[in-house]
Design an enzyme around this catalytic site. Structure first.
Site, PDB file in Angstrom:
ATOM      1  N   LYS A  38     -75.510  90.994  -4.424  1.00 38.01           N
ATOM      2  CA  LYS A  38     -75.445  89.630  -4.191  1.00 38.01           C
ATOM      3  C   LYS A  38     -74.686  88.641  -4.933  1.00 38.01           C
ATOM      4  O   LYS A  38     -74.455  87.437  -4.707  1.00 38.01           O
ATOM      5  CB  LYS A  38     -76.963  89.194  -4.168  1.00 38.01           C
ATOM      6  CG  LYS A  38     -77.581  89.517  -5.768  1.00 38.01           C
ATOM      7  CD  LYS A  38     -79.193  88.687  -5.706  1.00 38.01           C
ATOM      8  CE  LYS A  38     -79.798  89.111  -6.817  1.00 38.01           C
ATOM      9  NZ  LYS A  38     -81.137  88.341  -6.863  1.00 38.01           N
ATOM     10  N   ALA A  82     -76.719  96.251 -20.708  1.00 32.99           N
ATOM     11  CA  ALA A  82     -77.865  97.422 -21.481  1.00 32.99           C
ATOM     12  C   ALA A  82     -76.891  97.826 -22.814  1.00 32.99           C
ATOM     13  O   ALA A  82     -75.582  97.730 -22.862  1.00 32.99           O
ATOM     14  CB  ALA A  82     -77.898  98.703 -21.094  1.00 32.99           C
ATOM     15  N   GLY A 118     -78.527  99.351 -26.214  1.00 38.56           N
ATOM     16  CA  GLY A 118     -79.146 100.431 -27.212  1.00 38.56           C
ATOM     17  C   GLY A 118     -78.344 101.918 -26.589  1.00 38.56           C
ATOM     18  O   GLY A 118     -77.704 102.680 -27.433  1.00 38.56           O
ATOM     19  N   GLU A 127     -84.308 104.700 -31.329  1.00 41.85           N
ATOM     20  CA  GLU A 127     -84.889 103.522 -31.099  1.00 41.85           C
ATOM     21  C   GLU A 127     -86.376 103.764 -31.131  1.00 41.85           C
ATOM     22  O   GLU A 127     -86.838 104.904 -31.567  1.00 41.85           O
ATOM     23  CB  GLU A 127     -84.598 103.240 -29.516  1.00 41.85           C
ATOM     24  CG  GLU A 127     -83.098 102.723 -29.580  1.00 41.85           C
ATOM     25  CD  GLU A 127     -82.473 102.435 -28.169  1.00 41.85           C
ATOM     26  OE1 GLU A 127     -83.526 101.554 -27.570  1.00 41.85           O
ATOM     27  OE2 GLU A 127     -81.477 102.346 -27.755  1.00 41.85           O
ATOM     28  N   HIS A 166     -89.844  93.237 -24.601  1.00 39.68           N
ATOM     29  CA  HIS A 166     -88.932  93.683 -25.649  1.00 39.68           C
ATOM     30  C   HIS A 166     -89.350  92.934 -26.595  1.00 39.68           C
ATOM     31  O   HIS A 166     -89.241  91.574 -26.657  1.00 39.68           O
ATOM     32  CB  HIS A 166     -87.429  93.599 -25.262  1.00 39.68           C
ATOM     33  CG  HIS A 166     -86.630  94.313 -26.229  1.00 39.68           C
ATOM     34  ND1 HIS A 166     -86.411  94.093 -27.397  1.00 39.68           N
ATOM     35  CD2 HIS A 166     -85.803  95.445 -25.906  1.00 39.68           C
ATOM     36  CE1 HIS A 166     -85.630  94.988 -28.176  1.00 39.68           C
ATOM     37  NE2 HIS A 166     -85.312  95.959 -27.212  1.00 39.68           N
ATOM     38  N   HIS A 195     -88.687  92.043 -20.211  1.00 43.85           N
ATOM     39  CA  HIS A 195     -87.528  92.901 -20.330  1.00 43.85           C
ATOM     40  C   HIS A 195     -87.393  94.005 -19.029  1.00 43.85           C
ATOM     41  O   HIS A 195     -86.197  94.086 -18.610  1.00 43.85           O
ATOM     42  CB  HIS A 195     -87.464  93.649 -21.586  1.00 43.85           C
ATOM     43  CG  HIS A 195     -86.348  94.544 -21.924  1.00 43.85           C
ATOM     44  ND1 HIS A 195     -85.320  94.020 -21.993  1.00 43.85           N
ATOM     45  CD2 HIS A 195     -86.073  95.874 -22.241  1.00 43.85           C
ATOM     46  CE1 HIS A 195     -84.196  95.111 -22.470  1.00 43.85           C
ATOM     47  NE2 HIS A 195     -84.905  96.282 -22.428  1.00 43.85           N
ATOM     48  N   LEU A 218     -81.933 103.773 -18.082  1.00 46.22           N
ATOM     49  CA  LEU A 218     -80.508 104.149 -17.670  1.00 46.22           C
ATOM     50  C   LEU A 218     -80.338 105.692 -17.040  1.00 46.22           C
ATOM     51  O   LEU A 218     -80.029 106.041 -16.114  1.00 46.22           O
ATOM     52  CB  LEU A 218     -79.467 104.065 -18.605  1.00 46.22           C
ATOM     53  CG  LEU A 218     -79.276 102.621 -18.738  1.00 46.22           C
ATOM     54  CD1 LEU A 218     -78.273 102.380 -19.956  1.00 46.22           C
ATOM     55  CD2 LEU A 218     -78.495 101.904 -17.870  1.00 46.22           C
TER      56      LEU A 218
HETATM   57  P1  FAD Z   1     -79.370  96.868 -11.902  1.00 48.40           P
HETATM   58  O1  FAD Z   1     -78.534  97.280 -12.889  1.00 48.40           O
HETATM   59  O2  FAD Z   1     -80.179  95.383 -12.406  1.00 48.40           O
HETATM   60  O3  FAD Z   1     -78.593  96.581 -10.502  1.00 48.40           O
HETATM   61  C1  FAD Z   1     -79.379  95.823  -9.697  1.00 48.40           C
HETATM   62  C2  FAD Z   1     -78.287  95.395  -8.610  1.00 48.40           C
HETATM   63  O4  FAD Z   1     -78.798  94.927  -7.243  1.00 48.40           O
HETATM   64  C3  FAD Z   1     -77.476  94.323  -8.934  1.00 48.40           C
HETATM   65  O5  FAD Z   1     -76.104  94.477  -8.494  1.00 48.40           O
HETATM   66  C4  FAD Z   1     -77.885  92.930  -8.178  1.00 48.40           C
HETATM   67  O6  FAD Z   1     -77.142  92.024  -8.065  1.00 48.40           O
HETATM   68  C5  FAD Z   1     -78.264  93.795  -7.000  1.00 48.40           C
HETATM   69  N1  FAD Z   1     -79.260  93.241  -6.164  1.00 48.40           N
HETATM   70  C6  FAD Z   1     -80.574  92.408  -6.283  1.00 48.40           C
HETATM   71  N2  FAD Z   1     -81.027  91.790  -5.300  1.00 48.40           N
HETATM   72  C7  FAD Z   1     -80.140  92.039  -4.181  1.00 48.40           C
HETATM   73  C8  FAD Z   1     -80.187  91.496  -3.101  1.00 48.40           C
HETATM   74  N3  FAD Z   1     -81.165  90.917  -2.699  1.00 48.40           N
HETATM   75  N4  FAD Z   1     -78.864  91.855  -2.334  1.00 48.40           N
HETATM   76  C9  FAD Z   1     -77.919  92.615  -2.845  1.00 48.40           C
HETATM   77  N5  FAD Z   1     -77.872  92.707  -4.131  1.00 48.40           N
HETATM   78  C10 FAD Z   1     -79.070  92.668  -4.698  1.00 48.40           C
HETATM   79  N6  FAD Z   1     -82.152 100.513 -20.499  1.00 48.40           N
HETATM   80  C11 FAD Z   1     -81.705 101.521 -20.999  1.00 48.40           C
HETATM   81  O7  FAD Z   1     -82.332 102.839 -20.581  1.00 48.40           O
HETATM   82  N7  FAD Z   1     -81.099 101.517 -22.119  1.00 48.40           N
HETATM   83  C12 FAD Z   1     -80.577 100.435 -22.819  1.00 48.40           C
HETATM   84  O8  FAD Z   1     -79.924 100.178 -23.806  1.00 48.40           O
HETATM   85  C13 FAD Z   1     -81.030  99.133 -22.111  1.00 48.40           C
HETATM   86  N8  FAD Z   1     -80.517  98.090 -22.456  1.00 48.40           N
HETATM   87  C14 FAD Z   1     -81.119  97.000 -21.703  1.00 48.40           C
HETATM   88  C15 FAD Z   1     -80.600  95.675 -22.161  1.00 48.40           C
HETATM   89  C16 FAD Z   1     -80.927  94.426 -21.280  1.00 48.40           C
HETATM   90  C17 FAD Z   1     -80.289  93.121 -21.819  1.00 48.40           C
HETATM   91  C18 FAD Z   1     -81.349  94.496 -20.368  1.00 48.40           C
HETATM   92  C19 FAD Z   1     -81.739  93.422 -19.463  1.00 48.40           C
HETATM   93  C20 FAD Z   1     -81.928  95.832 -19.884  1.00 48.40           C
HETATM   94  C21 FAD Z   1     -81.828  97.053 -20.572  1.00 48.40           C
HETATM   95  N9  FAD Z   1     -82.112  98.337 -20.180  1.00 48.40           N
HETATM   96  C22 FAD Z   1     -81.749  99.464 -20.883  1.00 48.40           C
HETATM   97  C23 FAD Z   1     -82.628  98.421 -18.880  1.00 48.40           C
HETATM   98  C24 FAD Z   1     -81.369  99.083 -17.776  1.00 48.40           C
HETATM   99  O9  FAD Z   1     -80.442  98.333 -18.127  1.00 48.40           O
HETATM  100  C25 FAD Z   1     -82.038  98.777 -16.380  1.00 48.40           C
HETATM  101  O10 FAD Z   1     -83.261  99.290 -16.182  1.00 48.40           O
HETATM  102  C26 FAD Z   1     -80.943  99.505 -15.438  1.00 48.40           C
HETATM  103  O11 FAD Z   1     -79.638  98.953 -15.814  1.00 48.40           O
HETATM  104  C27 FAD Z   1     -81.562  99.350 -14.155  1.00 48.40           C
HETATM  105  O12 FAD Z   1     -80.414  99.640 -13.195  1.00 48.40           O
HETATM  106  P2  FAD Z   1     -80.591  99.506 -11.813  1.00 48.40           P
HETATM  107  O13 FAD Z   1     -79.183  99.934 -10.965  1.00 48.40           O
HETATM  108  O14 FAD Z   1     -81.602  99.906 -11.197  1.00 48.40           O
HETATM  109  O15 FAD Z   1     -80.391  97.821 -11.659  1.00 48.40           O
HETATM  110  C1  SIN Z   2     -82.373  97.954 -26.595  1.00 49.81           C
HETATM  111  O1  SIN Z   2     -81.077  98.126 -26.784  1.00 49.81           O
HETATM  112  O2  SIN Z   2     -83.131  97.665 -27.257  1.00 49.81           O
HETATM  113  C2  SIN Z   2     -82.750  98.164 -24.994  1.00 49.81           C
HETATM  114  C3  SIN Z   2     -83.117  99.448 -24.695  1.00 49.81           C
HETATM  115  C4  SIN Z   2     -84.049  99.666 -23.617  1.00 49.81           C
HETATM  116  O3  SIN Z   2     -84.306  98.737 -23.049  1.00 49.81           O
HETATM  117  O4  SIN Z   2     -84.132 100.831 -23.212  1.00 49.81           O
END
Ligand code: FAD
Ligand code: SIN
Length: 536
Positions: free
Chosen positions: A35, A46, A48, A114, A245, A352, A393
């Site tokens: 989107k 992400a 950590g 962590e 978080h 989070h 991840l």
């Molecule tokens: P996302 O990466 O969120 O991707 C979703 C995609 O869907 C995006 O491209 C978005 O634009 C698209 N989308 C959504 N709705 C629509 C729609 N209606 N139409 C078209 N496109 C759409 N996890 C860890 O394991 N380790 C970490 O260190 C960690 N750190 C984090 C730090 C932060 C700040 C955050 C917010 C999260 C963190 N997490 C971490 C959690 C982890 O990043 C996410 O759970 C993971 O990246 C999710 O991946 P995903 O591919 O499922 O979704």
């Molecule tokens: C963090 O770096 O603290 C986020 C890690 C996670 O959400 O798994």
């Protein structure tokens, strides 16, 4: 004109991109619909890292044990074992695709620690792991001619046999069995709705953090995939398990920049405003207790003292060392006048991660033929009542690989596409004066969830939230059917829908477990059970 592909992937985070690469490499015609610009995702932020057993001093049973303990009795042990055992292999694939995990001076990979982990096992790229993964996968996608990416395209709803039948439309050759046929998608640049046909669809739309006033999630995290799946009649699970978080940077605006748990992994300590450490009073792992315990402890300390934040203290370390390990956190704090080597960081909890979502099996399959879900949008049973840090991840990439194998088998079995799907029917009104309703409802939704569906809950507060959200739902539905669709309206409708699911699941759970803590049922029920909801 209808656009047709074998597989359409909604979302370009780690789950969507990993699935796209595997599916295109198997020879299928793949489209990614996303989107915003492709990189905009939770993945990109992400910090950590990604948890997996890669060291001689660690072993898979310990990773499984830590995951089960964090999940507080609700993980599916089968899912935990299957996903974690595939971890090392998926890490190798990420490295092959160009993710340069940080190494120690002696050439071994650097492993972070962590909360809830009994060992150092988090592979990371400094504190910008997600950005490094996103860049490597986007580069691989850009060089794969089997994948077409549609940026600034917003998936509105799934087209299914059942949804068409509800409109009085039958597709020749379709039996009673429901299956996915495609999607309606808003091109937000051209401002028109297009019809996409597909033999299979993957939802990889990520989480729902934006339903809360304070969240670490970027603006894309509005629960669109869960709302779409729910409207299509698919089972949704465990939506009450919202992970807060413990440590987001406290500022007076609503921005909540994450301060990675890895900072505590390197020795940072939580302190009350008068400088007292407190986590040893709550858990034997003190500052590295599972996340639900730490977030509740901070909430409790803030409520007791009336403080607006607590301190996270890693002072006394050389600035160079901190800047090298945490460049993103160091620079962002410095912009706020906080220098990690000498200033404690003001931190508060923020919404989070969602542990529940669209129910899938370990092949990424939902209940509906042709519909898959991977990543944060999905509920596989890995996280149970509370996710172990950095397992998401890992889950996203492992499940994307399993899902791609399963979609390959589905397509190879000879499923056919439907070339003439009916077009989208739009409302015809567009009244800018009414946009104020959207803004107002957006604010009210986020405040209601924060105030009444937060870290500590009660049945009364949940009921109050339900009444308010139902009012918003009524208002937005009137608006939705009359007005031409636009992104803000679509997101708000999805956020309201998802908020209702969170509240309904929270009301179903008459116990406190993991991330769901309610003062009305402070104990655990003897029979662990999932909550479940589906549109009738
Ligand atoms: P996302 O990466 O969120 O991707 C979703 C995609 O869907 C995006 O491209 C978005 O634009 C698209 N989308 C959504 N709705 C629509 C729609 N209606 N139409 C078209 N496109 C759409 N996890 C860890 O394991 N380790 C970490 O260190 C960690 N750190 C984090 C730090 C932060 C700040 C955050 C917010 C999260 C963190 N997490 C971490 C959690 C982890 O990043 C996410 O759970 C993971 O990246 C999710 O991946 P995903 O591919 O499922 O979704
Ligand atoms: C963090 O770096 O603290 C986020 C890690 C996670 O959400 O798994």
């Amino acid at each position: 004109m209808q656009k047709d592909f074998d597989v359409i992937i909604v979302g370009s985070g780690i789950a969507g991109l990993s699935f796209a690469l595997r599916t295109a490499e198997a020879g299928h015609r793949v489209a990614i619909i996303t989107k915003k610009a492709s990189a905009e995702s939770n993945t990109n932020y992400a910090q950590g890292g990604i948890a997996a057993v890669t060291s001689q001093t660690d072993n898979i049973e310990m990773h499984i044990g830590d995951t089960l303990e964090a999940g507080d009795g609700l993980c599916s042990e089968t899912a935990v074992r299957a996903i974690l055992e595939n971890g090392p292999q998926s890490i190798e694939e990420l490295a092959r695709r160009g993710v340069a995990f940080t190494q120690l001076n002696d050439g071994r990979v650097s492993l972070g620690k962590e909360g809830g982990h009994s060992k150092r096992r988090i592979l990371h790229v400094k504190d910008i792991t997600g950005k490094a993964i996103e860049e490597a996968l986007l580069h691989a996608v850009a060089t794969n001619s089997g994948i077409t990416t549609f940026e600034h395209h917003f998936a509105i709803d799934l087209i299914t046999v059942r949804s068409l039948r509800k409109r009085g439309i039958t597709i020749a050759g379709e039996t009673e069995r429901d299956r996915v046929l495609g999607l309606y998608v808003l091109d937000t640049v051209q401002d028109c709705v297009q019809t996409f046909g597909a033999k299979a669809v993957l939802l990889a739309t990520g989480g729902i953090g934006q339903i809360y006033q304070y969240t670490t999630n970027p603006f894309i995290a509005t629960g669109d995939g869960i709302a779409m799946a729910y409207r299509a009649g698919v089972e949704i699970r465990n939506m009450e398990f919202i992970q807060f978080h413990p440590t987001a940077l406290y500022t007076t605006d609503s921005e909540r920049f994450l301060i990675s748990e890895a900072v505590r992994g390197e020795g940072a300590i939580l302190r009350t405003l008068d400088g007292q450490p407190f986590m040893q009073r709550y858990h034997q792992r003190a500052d590295l207790a599972p996340r639900d315990v730490v977030a509740r402890a901070i909430d409790s300390e803030m409520k007791k003292s009336g403080a607006r934040h607590v301190w996270l203290d890693i002072t006394g370390r050389p600035a160079e060392e901190l800047r090298d390990r945490f460049p993103n956190i160091y620079d962002t704090c410095a912009k706020h006048g906080i220098y990690l080597e000498k200033d404690p960081i003001p931190v508060v909890p923020a919404a989070h991660y969602l542990c529940g979502g669209v129910k899938t099996n370990l092949a990424g399959e939902t209940e509906m033929a042709g519909l898959y879900a991977c990543g944060e949008v999905a509920c596989t049973g890995l996280h149970g009542a509370n996710r172990l840090a950095s397992n998401s991840l890992l889950e996203a990439v492992v499940m994307a690989h399993q899902g791609a194998a399963s979609v390959n088998a589905y397509l190879t079995a000879g499923v056919v596409s439907t070339s003439e799907l009916p077009g989208w029917v739009d409302g015809d009104m567009r009244d800018s004066d009414e946009r104020v309703v959207l803004l107002h409802n957006w604010d009210e939704l986020k405040r209601t969830l924060w105030d009444y569906v937060g870290i500590v809950r009660s049945s009364k507060r949940l009921e109050r939230a339900r009444t308010r959200i139902q009012n918003l739902a009524r208002e937005i539905n009137d608006y939705y059917w009359n007005f031409k669709v636009e992104e803000g309206l679509l997101e708000l409708r999805n956020m309201i829908q998802v908020a209702e699911l969170v509240i309904d699941c929270a009301l179903q759970r008459k116990e406190s477990r993991g991330l769901h803590y309610t003062i009305d049922y402070p104990g655990k029920s003897p029979e662990p059970h999932d909550t479940s909801i589906r549109a009738t």
